[in-house]
Design an enzyme around this catalytic site. Structure first.
Site, PDB file in Angstrom:
ATOM      1  N   HIS A   1       0.837  -1.207   0.000  1.00  0.00           N
ATOM      2  CA  HIS A   1       0.000   0.000   0.000  1.00  0.00           C
ATOM      3  C   HIS A   1       0.871   1.256   0.000  1.00  0.00           C
ATOM      4  O   HIS A   1       0.655   2.177  -0.798  1.00  0.00           O
ATOM      5  CB  HIS A   1      -0.908  -0.027   1.234  1.00  0.00           C
ATOM      6  CG  HIS A   1      -1.849   1.120   1.347  1.00  0.00           C
ATOM      7  ND1 HIS A   1      -3.190   1.024   1.045  1.00  0.00           N
ATOM      8  CD2 HIS A   1      -1.658   2.399   1.748  1.00  0.00           C
ATOM      9  CE1 HIS A   1      -3.778   2.188   1.241  1.00  0.00           C
ATOM     10  NE2 HIS A   1      -2.865   3.043   1.688  1.00  0.00           N
ATOM     11  N   GLU A   2       1.873   1.290   0.879  1.00  0.00           N
ATOM     12  CA  GLU A   2       2.716   2.485   0.961  1.00  0.00           C
ATOM     13  C   GLU A   2       3.643   2.601  -0.255  1.00  0.00           C
ATOM     14  O   GLU A   2       4.005   3.713  -0.661  1.00  0.00           O
ATOM     15  CB  GLU A   2       3.532   2.467   2.250  1.00  0.00           C
ATOM     16  CG  GLU A   2       2.732   2.244   3.529  1.00  0.00           C
ATOM     17  CD  GLU A   2       1.561   3.202   3.721  1.00  0.00           C
ATOM     18  OE1 GLU A   2       1.468   4.206   3.007  1.00  0.00           O
ATOM     19  OE2 GLU A   2       0.736   2.931   4.608  1.00  0.00           O
TER      20      GLU A   2
ATOM     21  N   TYR B   1     -10.466   5.222   1.235  1.00  0.00           N
ATOM     22  CA  TYR B   1      -9.698   4.002   1.011  1.00  0.00           C
ATOM     23  C   TYR B   1     -10.509   2.988   0.198  1.00  0.00           C
ATOM     24  O   TYR B   1     -10.153   2.632  -0.924  1.00  0.00           O
ATOM     25  CB  TYR B   1      -9.308   3.367   2.350  1.00  0.00           C
ATOM     26  CG  TYR B   1      -8.323   4.147   3.178  1.00  0.00           C
ATOM     27  CD1 TYR B   1      -6.973   3.830   3.163  1.00  0.00           C
ATOM     28  CD2 TYR B   1      -8.740   5.181   3.997  1.00  0.00           C
ATOM     29  CE1 TYR B   1      -6.056   4.527   3.937  1.00  0.00           C
ATOM     30  CE2 TYR B   1      -7.832   5.897   4.777  1.00  0.00           C
ATOM     31  CZ  TYR B   1      -6.493   5.565   4.743  1.00  0.00           C
ATOM     32  OH  TYR B   1      -5.606   6.263   5.502  1.00  0.00           O
TER      33      TYR B   1
ATOM     34  N   HIS C   1       1.803   4.336  -2.941  1.00  0.00           N
ATOM     35  CA  HIS C   1       1.742   5.775  -2.652  1.00  0.00           C
ATOM     36  C   HIS C   1       2.945   6.533  -3.224  1.00  0.00           C
ATOM     37  O   HIS C   1       2.862   7.763  -3.408  1.00  0.00           O
ATOM     38  CB  HIS C   1       1.702   6.013  -1.152  1.00  0.00           C
ATOM     39  CG  HIS C   1       0.325   6.080  -0.581  1.00  0.00           C
ATOM     40  ND1 HIS C   1      -0.661   6.885  -1.113  1.00  0.00           N
ATOM     41  CD2 HIS C   1      -0.228   5.467   0.508  1.00  0.00           C
ATOM     42  CE1 HIS C   1      -1.765   6.758  -0.383  1.00  0.00           C
ATOM     43  NE2 HIS C   1      -1.531   5.899   0.589  1.00  0.00           N
TER      44      HIS C   1
ATOM     45  N   GLU D   1      -5.481   7.628  -1.721  1.00  0.00           N
ATOM     46  CA  GLU D   1      -5.787   6.419  -0.961  1.00  0.00           C
ATOM     47  C   GLU D   1      -6.549   5.369  -1.773  1.00  0.00           C
ATOM     48  O   GLU D   1      -6.395   4.173  -1.541  1.00  0.00           O
ATOM     49  CB  GLU D   1      -6.576   6.785   0.303  1.00  0.00           C
ATOM     50  CG  GLU D   1      -5.818   7.685   1.275  1.00  0.00           C
ATOM     51  CD  GLU D   1      -4.546   7.048   1.823  1.00  0.00           C
ATOM     52  OE1 GLU D   1      -4.334   5.840   1.628  1.00  0.00           O
ATOM     53  OE2 GLU D   1      -3.761   7.780   2.458  1.00  0.00           O
TER      54      GLU D   1
END
Length: 522
Positions: free
Chosen positions: A307-308, A386, A311, A330
């Site tokens: 997930h990060e 999200y 980003h 998100e």
């Protein structure tokens, strides 16, 4: 920032949601978290902070900092006064503009600086004990850890700038801590020196990033290097060094994301373990991860890392135009995590991700992705940006097809490289790539509170489940969406939404879950 957690589909939504929101919103502990976010000035029209060079000395014992920040700023000729965010807890000793001392005012976290012309080199000398953004904690795994956490405005606690996603900067950090401490930070690590009891490390980002994604940490770290197409290092607290094995697939994950989205924006990647309140924070080139994840055997650490990592493209390189468009950071981080597992682990893993992604409360499901107004950035932190954001992307992918969808993602990353992205602009990129008019879908999923209703009927005698969509269901039929149907006394099955009925093997009343899309299931 993330609240993703691995769990089997078919388990009760409430349990997963409680954990996910606890991780995402910082409700699991009292240290840090967004509750100490600072009120800072809004961005000024036409102001662009391009580079921030920061020399920072930190006394971990007193939790005090002394700094010298130099900002290269473009601004309108008639601006007159440049307003930056910096906590009132910081004492400003000197400000120079283009090497000339100037008189400033510093009130209510706003630093007002006189400027002339269309650009300025602003130097600020300051110091004090931050009232936000800098944290210290004793841990069992590695002694005392010092770290920063900036979302959404807490970097103003220790660093001057425009604390808003629409103004990303290149930063050049020279950080000094006592020699007994090791350093991790956003950016590429340059030469490190030891002198007179101080360790000095320098970190530079190769691409701009929002201020809230610029962070550093100091502690007793173990460093693990990994071979990959870009330099990779994992920094764990000394006692958790073996847990880095959970991140062994990082090279393959980054390669897969690069094939999907283009080159990693910052050219290198690090993971850093600190006692965050939430699961992860997407700090540029060096995401930070919650200590508790390193003791889990659930696969959560890898999933949060994915997930990060997403980003780094969506949220850090392409930035939301303002907090109202936070779903553009998100939503992709949530949905492309599922796509990553689709490419690495296959369709079953993808479906499981989609089922969990679509589990959210009715209030979050009905909330607008892009609100008309916003009381504060913190008001955006819910499952809406999200999970609803990710689900909307799945609907868009199914609508326009894979080729157009991924072409639009890559085109957006090029067109809005280091530039603010609004929802209308993203829609335009999708329409350009696909030739499909998406007004109705965006009106329903981004700008309204409408939600389709999925009405189900269970016939125990024939073991047949039937269903129909009503309400705001336009565009959901005929694009290959699915349902997951679970029974306590039988294996779960995936069935096409358009089928309308399914004959099941178990005799108990089933539970029905939309696969990657959202509905009020009754």
């Amino acid at each position: 920032m993330t609240g993703l957690w691995r769990q089997r589909p078919g388990e009760r939504a409430g349990r997963w949601l409680a954990l996910a929101l606890c991780l995402a919103l910082g409700a699991c502990g009292a240290r840090g978290g967004v509750e100490d976010a600072l009120d800072v000035p809004e961005p000024q029209a036409g102001v662009d902070v391009q580079r921030l060079t920061l020399a920072l000395r930190v006394d971990p014992t007193e939790l005090a900092v002394s700094g010298r920040a130099t900002l290269r700023v473009k601004h309108p000729n008639d601006l007159g006064t440049l307003v930056l965010g910096l906590s009132s807890a910081m004492q400003v000793d000197l400000v120079r503009v283009n090497q000339q001392p100037v008189q400033i005012t510093h009130e209510e976290n706003a630093l007002a600086i006189p400027v002339r012309g269309d650009s300025s080199l602003v130097e600020i000398v300051y110091g004090g004990t931050p009232d936000a953004g800098l944290y210290r904690e004793e841990t069992e795994a590695g002694g005392t850890v010092l770290w920063t956490d900036g979302w959404p405005t807490r970097t103003a606690g220790w660093m001057p700038g425009v604390h808003h996603p629409s103004d990303p900067v290149v930063w050049d950090l020279a950080l000094e801590v006592p020699t007994s401490w090791e350093i991790a930070a956003s950016g590429t690590p340059e030469a490190e020196t030891l002198e007179d009891g101080w360790r000095r490390g320098r970190f530079v980002t190769s691409e701009p990033a929002p201020l809230y994604t610029l962070a550093w940490a100091a502690g007793d770290f173990a460093v693990t290097e990994q071979a990959g197409s870009v330099p990779i290092r994992h920094l764990t607290l000394r006692g958790d060094s073996l847990a880095v094995g959970a991140l062994e697939r990082t090279p393959a994950i980054l390669d897969t994301l690069e094939a999907m989205l283009g080159p990693l924006p910052y050219g290198r990647f690090a993971t850093v373990e600190v006692p965050l309140v939430y699961a992860g924070m997407e700090n540029a080139a060096a995401p930070f991860f919650q200590t508790q994840l390193y003791g889990e055997a659930s696969g959560a650490l890898e999933e949060v890392m994915v997930h990060e990592a997403v980003h780094q493209w969506w949220g850090n390189d392409v930035v939301p135009a303002d907090w109202r468009h936070l779903w553009l950071a998100e939503g992709p981080a949530t949905y492309l995590t599922a796509v990553l597992y689709e490419r690495l682990d296959g369709r079953t893993a993808f479906r499981e991700q989609l089922v969990r992604m679509a589990l959210l409360s009715r209030d979050d499901a009905r909330r607008r992705l892009v609100p008309d107004a916003l009381a504060s950035p913190e008001a955006m932190l819910s499952g809406t940006v999200y999970q609803k954001g990710g689900s909307f992307l799945h609907i868009l992918r199914q609508t326009v097809g894979d080729a157009a969808f991924f072409a639009a993602l890559r085109a957006t990353l090029v067109a809005y490289d280091d530039a603010p992205l609004a929802t209308a602009s993203f829609q335009a990129e999708l329409e350009e790539a696909s030739g499909v008019d998406l007004d109705a879908l965006f009106e329903t999923w981004a700008y309204s509170t409408n939600l389709p209703t999925l009405k189900t009927r269970w016939d125990r005698g024939t073991r047949t489940l039937s269903w129909e969509l009503s309400g705001a269901s336009g565009g959901l039929s005929g694009i290959g969406l699915e349902l997951y149907i679970a029974q306590d006394d039988a294996s779960g099955v995936y069935v096409p939404l358009d089928a309308g009925t399914a004959t099941l093997t178990g005799g108990k009343a089933p539970e029905v879950y939309p696969v990657g899309w959202i509905a009020d299931v009754r």
